[in-house]
Every structure is written in C-alpha cells, then in structure tokens.
Write an enzyme that holds these catalytic residues in place. Sequence first.
Site, PDB file in Angstrom:
ATOM      1  N   ASP A 248       0.818  -1.213   0.000  1.00  0.00           N
ATOM      2  CA  ASP A 248       0.000   0.000   0.000  1.00  0.00           C
ATOM      3  C   ASP A 248       0.856   1.269   0.000  1.00  0.00           C
ATOM      4  O   ASP A 248       2.068   1.236   0.230  1.00  0.00           O
ATOM      5  CB  ASP A 248      -0.902   0.020   1.241  1.00  0.00           C
ATOM      6  CG  ASP A 248      -2.101  -0.900   1.099  1.00  0.00           C
ATOM      7  OD1 ASP A 248      -2.366  -1.349  -0.020  1.00  0.00           O
ATOM      8  OD2 ASP A 248      -2.764  -1.158   2.117  1.00  0.00           O
ATOM      9  N   LYS A 270      -3.642   3.466  -2.362  1.00  0.00           N
ATOM     10  CA  LYS A 270      -4.839   4.288  -2.523  1.00  0.00           C
ATOM     11  C   LYS A 270      -4.599   5.651  -1.880  1.00  0.00           C
ATOM     12  O   LYS A 270      -4.195   5.751  -0.721  1.00  0.00           O
ATOM     13  CB  LYS A 270      -6.057   3.645  -1.849  1.00  0.00           C
ATOM     14  CG  LYS A 270      -6.440   2.268  -2.383  1.00  0.00           C
ATOM     15  CD  LYS A 270      -7.718   1.802  -1.690  1.00  0.00           C
ATOM     16  CE  LYS A 270      -8.121   0.417  -2.150  1.00  0.00           C
ATOM     17  NZ  LYS A 270      -7.266  -0.627  -1.560  1.00  0.00           N
ATOM     18  N   MET A 383      -7.120   9.236   8.712  1.00  0.00           N
ATOM     19  CA  MET A 383      -7.377   9.791   7.365  1.00  0.00           C
ATOM     20  C   MET A 383      -8.355  10.959   7.420  1.00  0.00           C
ATOM     21  O   MET A 383      -9.250  11.074   6.587  1.00  0.00           O
ATOM     22  CB  MET A 383      -7.913   8.685   6.438  1.00  0.00           C
ATOM     23  CG  MET A 383      -7.003   7.481   6.344  1.00  0.00           C
ATOM     24  SD  MET A 383      -7.783   6.021   5.613  1.00  0.00           S
ATOM     25  CE  MET A 383      -8.873   5.479   6.936  1.00  0.00           C
TER      26      MET A 383
END
Length: 458
Positions: A248, A270, A383
């Site tokens: 990731d 991502k 996030m």
Amino acid sequence: MDIFPISLKLQQQRCLIVGGGHIAYRKAVLLVKAGAIIDVIAPEIQADLLKLIQQRQGQYFQEKFKATAELRHYRLVIAATDHAEINRLVFEVCEAANILVNSVDDPPHCRFMVPAIVDRSPLIISIASNGTSPVLSRQIRTQLEAIIPHGMGALAEFSGKWRNRVKEVIQNPDERRIFWENLYKSSLKEKVFNHQISEADVLIEQALVEWNTPKGEVYLVGAGPGDPELLTLKALRLMQQADVVIYDRLVSTPILELCRRDATKIYVGKARSNHAVPQEGINALLVQYAQEGKRVCRLKGGDPFIFGRGGEEIQELFDANVAFQVVPGITAASGCSAYAGIPLTHRDYAQSVRFLTGHLKEGSPELPWNELVYENQTLVLYMGLMGLEKICQKLIEHGQRSNMPVALISKGTTPEQKVVIGTLADIVTKVADSQIQAPTLTIIGEVVTLREQLKWQD
C-alpha cells in the site's frame, strides 16, 4: 547504496601489497586465507610478512613504489604504507591501469573496501560502511559472531554437496528455494551442526522423495505506522520469504526494502480519489498469485484489521480456498500517539478511546456525533485531514466545547514526523498554516495537553 558488494575468488591469483609493516601484514593474512599469492613492494619488511609471502611463493621487491611500476598482472593492489603521498600514487597508477585498489584507511583513494568479516567458510559474511566507520563495522561483526553458529559453515558445505541433486529433482527455482527454506527449518540443520552427516543425508534424500509442488499462500501483514523497528518478528520473517509483495501507499520505503530483494513488488496504493488498483483488483491479484503457487505478502500500513480492509481481502481468499495467515501490526493510533508523547488513555483525563475514520462520504461526515461528545474520552480519527474542518464543526454543533485540545500528527513515527497542536476552534487554521501533509492522524481530547511534558521523540 554507495558501494556494490562482491565476493572475489582469489585462489592462486597474484595480488600486490605496497608497504611492509603491521597493517600490510594484516591485509596479507586475509588475502592468503582467500588463497591469493602475495607480492610486496617496500623498502623494509617485517619478518612475519616476509615469511608469509615466501610460504605462498610470492615475491618481495625491496624498493620504493614508482609511478612506472608494472601492475597489469595483479588482480588487485592494496596500498598499506604510512605515507599519504605514496598511497595516492599507488591509487593513481592503479586507476590508470583499471586495477582494483584499496588504500588502507583512506576512502577517497579506494576503488574497493576491505569489509569486516565473519568467517564460517564456505559461508562468508562481510560488513562494510564505505569507509565511514570501520569501528562500527567491527562492532556489528562482533554481534554477528555471537549469534551465528560455527556450524553454519558445515551446513553451507553440506548444501553445496547436495545442490546438483536437488536441482535435478526440483527444476523450478521458486520451488527449490522453498525446499531449502523448509529443510533449514527442519531437524537436518542440527544433524549437520552435530556432525551427523550420514543421518542428514538420509533426511534430505527422504525430503526429495516426498517433495510435492507447494501450494500458494497469502500473508496479510501489518507493516505498522512507518518506523521499520516497529515491525513484528513474524512480519519480518514472512516479508523476507514471500515471492510476491503487494503493498500500500502507507508502507514506508525503509520497510519495503526489508522485503526479499528479488521478490516481485506490486504497488496498489490508494490516495484520496486516486486508487492505483481498485479493491476488487487487489483481491483478484492475491488469489491469482496464490493459485500459481506463490507465497504472497499483502503488506499494509498499520494494522490490516483496523481501517485496513483486511477482513474483506481474507474473505475473498476464503471463498477461493486459498490458505492465508494474518500478522497484526502496530496501528497508527498506537504508534503515532506514542511517538508524539500523547497517551490515548489516562486515569485523570480519559477512561475510553474510540477509533474513527475521517473519510467523508460524498463530502458529508457520517459519524454518531452525539456519542462522541463526552469529556473523558479520546477520539482518534484516521485519514481525517481533508474532512477536518467539518469534523470540528460537527463536534461543536453537537455540544463539544470549542477549546477541546486537538493534535494532528503527520507521518508519525518517521523522521519526517510533524505535530500540530490546537483546539477544535483553531486547529484547521493552524494545520493550514503548517502546510502539513498526509498521511495524518487526528487526536481529540484532554490527553493532548500531556504532550508538552511527554514529547520524548522531540
């Protein structure tokens, strides 16, 4: 990587040492152990060095080194004098002739370095610092000497004896690697260490007879928040044996470099509104490589089961009848808060902690706001950088006091870690002024006030 490590075969190869003192003798001993024939150029020579070169049918030239010296028949040259100008001259002559040269303790005039060595012949381990810290290299060698059994040399020799036989039976190189890895984890290693070679021969022959093509497997590994020293031992072991690594965006470069160097590495990171590979594609990759018989490391930042979609991925593996293991990692909330000096719970400030995702769906926060407005509670938002303003507004609208302390941690546990402290009322402005960047973690609660006392990392 500033230097390229190689292992030279010097059996019966002629090498030159310029200098006849103690340092020259030390280098000559190493070269002789490697099977080299030594010549020496020096006005004077120690008796033990002279005896050594004579034993190896080398030659001693009692003279000063000259720019006209003929060096083309030497594999390598070591300048080991006490005179910087002579060492520099040796370097210049060797460079002109394209001959490997080392000037002892003089990195600018070296084309190769002599590393610190752990000798478990035929297994040789070398440690080099590109000439910056030979003492550190020797200390590391001392540590390795203590943990690497002397029997490793015998194991390497035993493996060499069986190498061709194994290659005949198991022709696929990936399968062969798995065979040897499994063998080294078996009782065979102890048999060799204890000089029970005939019994070890029986074990390896039996293993070859019983060998079947291995099935693929997926390792779902939590890589932690960024600091490679926060990896678990099991995570590191599986990372280093995987054939394929699917990783990731939040996996730091130092952690990725700990994976097996020749493994296939596939980036599926991502970022907001930018997915290199959609989740369905990631799931398909895991199944595909495992069904090809590969050992696949699915490497995820933090912990795979905390906002990591690890559950979705292993559901797919279960449905496809693919074997898997899950290795927890230190989640960002735990790692980043600790490195920022902010305890998530504290007897005087917070008796509970809640982990939340700060990702907003279609621009609107979807969180149980009434449950989050509680004085003795710590909120941790993953996030949440893009939605920070709306999150602060919603908490205040639902009754949280505007002066509730807030910390925003960027790139936590890494050398680039940055922490911004504020309140619900002003944190958005402070973050904008700091130009802080993702990945970030937001901590809301009175525990943030403890940072001033506990910020050990700063």
